[in-house]
Design an enzyme around this catalytic site. Structure first.
Site, PDB file in Angstrom:
ATOM      1  N   GLY A 105      23.653  55.472  35.814  1.00 56.02           N
ATOM      2  CA  GLY A 105      24.917  54.329  35.539  1.00 56.02           C
ATOM      3  C   GLY A 105      25.683  53.859  37.040  1.00 56.02           C
ATOM      4  O   GLY A 105      25.143  54.024  37.999  1.00 56.02           O
ATOM      5  N   HIS A 106      26.574  53.285  36.880  1.00 58.38           N
ATOM      6  CA  HIS A 106      26.889  52.080  38.000  1.00 58.38           C
ATOM      7  C   HIS A 106      27.554  53.316  38.889  1.00 58.38           C
ATOM      8  O   HIS A 106      28.197  54.331  38.959  1.00 58.38           O
ATOM      9  CB  HIS A 106      27.986  51.442  37.763  1.00 58.38           C
ATOM     10  CG  HIS A 106      29.163  51.687  36.961  1.00 58.38           C
ATOM     11  ND1 HIS A 106      30.083  50.729  36.657  1.00 58.38           N
ATOM     12  CD2 HIS A 106      29.752  52.743  36.559  1.00 58.38           C
ATOM     13  CE1 HIS A 106      31.231  51.397  35.940  1.00 58.38           C
ATOM     14  NE2 HIS A 106      30.780  52.681  35.829  1.00 58.38           N
ATOM     15  N   ASN A 107      27.221  52.811  40.501  1.00 57.71           N
ATOM     16  CA  ASN A 107      27.790  53.403  41.578  1.00 57.71           C
ATOM     17  C   ASN A 107      27.087  55.048  41.602  1.00 57.71           C
ATOM     18  O   ASN A 107      27.594  55.730  42.325  1.00 57.71           O
ATOM     19  CB  ASN A 107      29.232  53.485  41.588  1.00 57.71           C
ATOM     20  CG  ASN A 107      29.700  52.178  41.729  1.00 57.71           C
ATOM     21  OD1 ASN A 107      30.226  51.737  40.802  1.00 57.71           O
ATOM     22  ND2 ASN A 107      29.369  51.643  42.794  1.00 57.71           N
TER      23      ASN A 107
ATOM     24  N   GLN B 208      30.925  43.680  37.101  1.00 58.32           N
ATOM     25  CA  GLN B 208      30.335  44.381  38.062  1.00 58.32           C
ATOM     26  C   GLN B 208      29.968  43.486  39.096  1.00 58.32           C
ATOM     27  O   GLN B 208      28.913  43.116  39.301  1.00 58.32           O
ATOM     28  CB  GLN B 208      29.358  45.372  37.410  1.00 58.32           C
ATOM     29  CG  GLN B 208      29.877  45.878  36.185  1.00 58.32           C
ATOM     30  CD  GLN B 208      30.492  47.231  36.280  1.00 58.32           C
ATOM     31  OE1 GLN B 208      30.098  48.007  36.859  1.00 58.32           O
ATOM     32  NE2 GLN B 208      31.762  46.998  35.823  1.00 58.32           N
TER      33      GLN B 208
END
Lengths: 347, 347, 347
Positions: C239-241, C198
């Protein structure tokens, strides 16, 4: 292995793309929309194909069929998403050799340490722990007595391993994870709870990822077991004596009660609840926020719950849900009456 | 007290079984299936009775009625599960006297320390904290200013207690638990949130277990209160000013919103959500993943949600759920029509 | 600014109440029921009005209409709840100037430190981190390399920030929070999961509160973004983004999957699940334990699930839920039959 930046030619070779002859330098990765001329991008899905024409990336990972749509340099691979995953390892800046042991770490003289370690400040490693070569342990993490950590496993900061936990090789454990806390075992004696001390431990396979804040309890008598290649997202709860099969993926906030046996290659979405003492077949898929209250003996896709709707409409429907058994009986009754009155009559 | 290993005679005495005369040594505990000749096992439930014949355990805790089914030595007790729970305490390896204070702990000179302490490396104890005798605090835990910790309470590694938290005696607090963080209190001023500083604290009774990653927020003005003998599993969220009655048990990942009052001797399963400012009667049982949105004034068993089914079938049913109020009206309409047309007619 | 205790006159001025001339000292805040004569209280809602007559508080924040119902001194304000929120800041005992850097902190020589810092024991600050003036960091927290922390942000004990996380000014981050751990990104290669490292990070705006045990993952390529004034309760998973708009409030144990975009000024209750890659409009409200599986393009109030009922009744209804599509078809069939037989007949 070469270090970032890479020439496009080097990347083609490292990512097993068709050979390309280009000294253009690539320093990172971006999306089709955001990548700059010194970044690599990738076309994962046909629905983003229209973004290729305006993409400014220096190189783009694509399947052969999209080779001519790339305005920069096309890196043709069999599976651009997998090539992208491999590329991220080239640009993530992980040090490849141990940067040493902080003088502020507290390591028992009876711990056994491998080579090429990276151990952060205030890490505490208790008696008898065995730390494999190439292991990284982030600042302020605690490794309990007699733990065994396999080679090249990376433990982030503020992780807790209780005593006698075994982690395989090449695992990644994120911050806030707690492995080996007591399973929730109590016997009720006339209303008071007597603690059942948890005498088992936790065994984690190789190449397992455990997310931030995830908790994996130690077994009551036997061990809790997580297979090879399992990936667990954040804030998952794994109860005592659970067994998770190889390569199963579980998304965030799922809770697994004690002694559940989950098969291999399952994909379990977020917020799922899995009851204790049941079995889930290999290759099962569970959708988000489902309650799994019975064993699943044949793989498939399973769900529970209802879907979102405007609140006022939902309120009317949930009232009816509580009358559903009665409604069902009323329909049966109607069917009987209608049947009686229509039999023998012309249609 | 004797230490492991024990003779079977000693165990019979320690576990209040019928006296047995045997010097056979027992070093641990195993299940009926896994126990070896130097382990103790137990028959908890009749459904495992068939495992007795092949069990290799050196001694087995059983009720009198199963005495003759044991191939090794039968230890006859009134309740084998409770005897097993007590036996786990004999074999769990907890040190019985304090192993001292790590020189790497950071303890305020104004903290008051009892005797026989076990305080790990990098533990931080702030000003004015009072640590009772026999307390254990694991490595890298932080005890805020003016906290009070009762005798023989065990705090694992990486636990956080904010200021002025009070824990009773003989509690167990697992890693990653956070007690006394600010309750979620904000006033909305034209779209912006103004923080309501949380001026209360948290009071935890005696013999309370708090699981890994569980968070108990401090009260807004008054305290958040957890009664004696409460057992909380992992990753539970207890909001500000919640009150949990004595001996209530709550399973993992349950969330309790602010100012809820939960009675004594309740059992609340995992993943339950309890809304704020409501009351739950003593002795109530809530099943997994239920949303409790109203007070429960009479004890009973309560549930919400739907049960798991194959995804394709579920999809058809959830569509119908959104039409349930309409369906209900259509049935009512049919009933009216049928009633009109069948009245006065021969059946 | 004056320090506690305050005279009632001072409080009137600090809280923008109508001026009062009183030297009576106020040392804290209590509820209408619990406040003592040296405490301030407040009437938030008309339903507590009956408590005014027996309230012993030295002063009570009220709207003008309740001025005469106060037995002690009335402090008349436009909005008593907001005035109460402001009053809590006067009594919460936060030190207003830095109490310095613990000699037991581990701070990289390449970190840039502002003035008036409070940095606890065993805090680890990695290379290149920038810590703004007035920042507080609690004991045993870890600040990764190249993090940037804005002025006056307060980080509690045992918090983890991975590398390159950016926090704005005047944020509050509670214990056990983990910001910047890897998003859950993996590519499946013939059953095995290849990690997608990531490469993005996390950007948090100003005046953001992040609760205990909450995890905010770093982005895959771009950053995860939390807007100004966002308030996140405990044990939330971001979560990511994910992108969360300004002043949105999210209650405990909600999970937000990757790349979801949540608007401004939303209020999301506890235990909600939000699927990935969807959009939620500004000003949307989601009720507790709802699963949001589709975008919400127009604001409103949205729900899913069913409501609690006695377990035996619930069991009958959930069985019927699994037959709901069939039931619906049976009703349709009945309607057709009834229509055929009633057409042309007198009503």
């Amino acid at each position: 292995m070469a270090h970032s930046p890479f020439t496009v030619s080097q990347l083609a070779s490292l990512l097993e793309a068709e050979p390309v002859d280009s000294d253009h330098l690539i320093e990172g990765i971006g999306t089709l929309q955001s990548a700059t001329e010194h970044q690599l991008s990738f076309l994962h899905s046909g629905r983003y194909q229209h973004q290729l024409s305006s993409c400014r990336a220096g190189a783009v990972l694509v399947r052969a069929e999209h080779r001519d749509d790339v305005t920069g340099i096309a890196l043709v691979v069999a599976d651009p998403y997998i090539a992208y995953a491999r590329a991220t390892a080239l640009f993530c800046g992980l040090s490849e050799t141990g940067s040493g042991i902080s003088p502020a770490a507290q390591i028992s003289p009876t711990a056994l340490l491998g080579d090429h370690l990276t151990i952060g400040a205030n890490v505490v490693i208790a008696d008898g722990a065995q730390i494999g070569s190439g292991v990284t342990i982030g600042a302020n993490s605690v490794i309990g007595s007699n733990c065994v950590i396999g080679e090249n496993t990376r433990i982030a900061a503020n992780v807790t391993l209780y005593h006698e936990v075994r982690l395989g090789a090449s695992c990644v454990i994120h911050s806030g994870a707690v492995i080996g806390a007591d399973g929730f075992g109590f016997a009720n004696n006339n209303g008071e709870w007597i603690k059942i001390h948890q005498l088992g431990s936790v065994r984690v396979g190789d190449r397992v990822e455990i997310g931030a804040g995830t908790t994996v309890d130690r077994g009551a008598l036997d061990d809790t077991v997580i297979g090879d290649g399992v990936i667990l997202d954040n804030q998952i709860q794994v109860g005592h004596n659970v067994n998770i099969g190889d390569n199963t993926a579980i998304a965030a906030c799922t809770a697994i009660a004690g002694s559940a046996r989950i098969g291999k290659n399952c994909t379990i979405a977020g917020g799922v609840g899995i009851a204790g003492h049941l079995t889930i077949a290999d290759g099962t898929h569970i959708t988000a926020m489902t309650l799994v209250s019975k064993s699943i003996l044949q793989p498939g896709v399973f769900s529970s719950g209802t879907v979102m709707e405007p609140h006022q409409q939902w309120k009317r429907n949930v009232v009816r849900f509580r009358q559903l058994d009665e409604l069902s009986r009323r329909v049966k009754c109607l069917e009987n009456i209608v049947k009686q009155h229509t039999e023998g009559q012309p249609e």
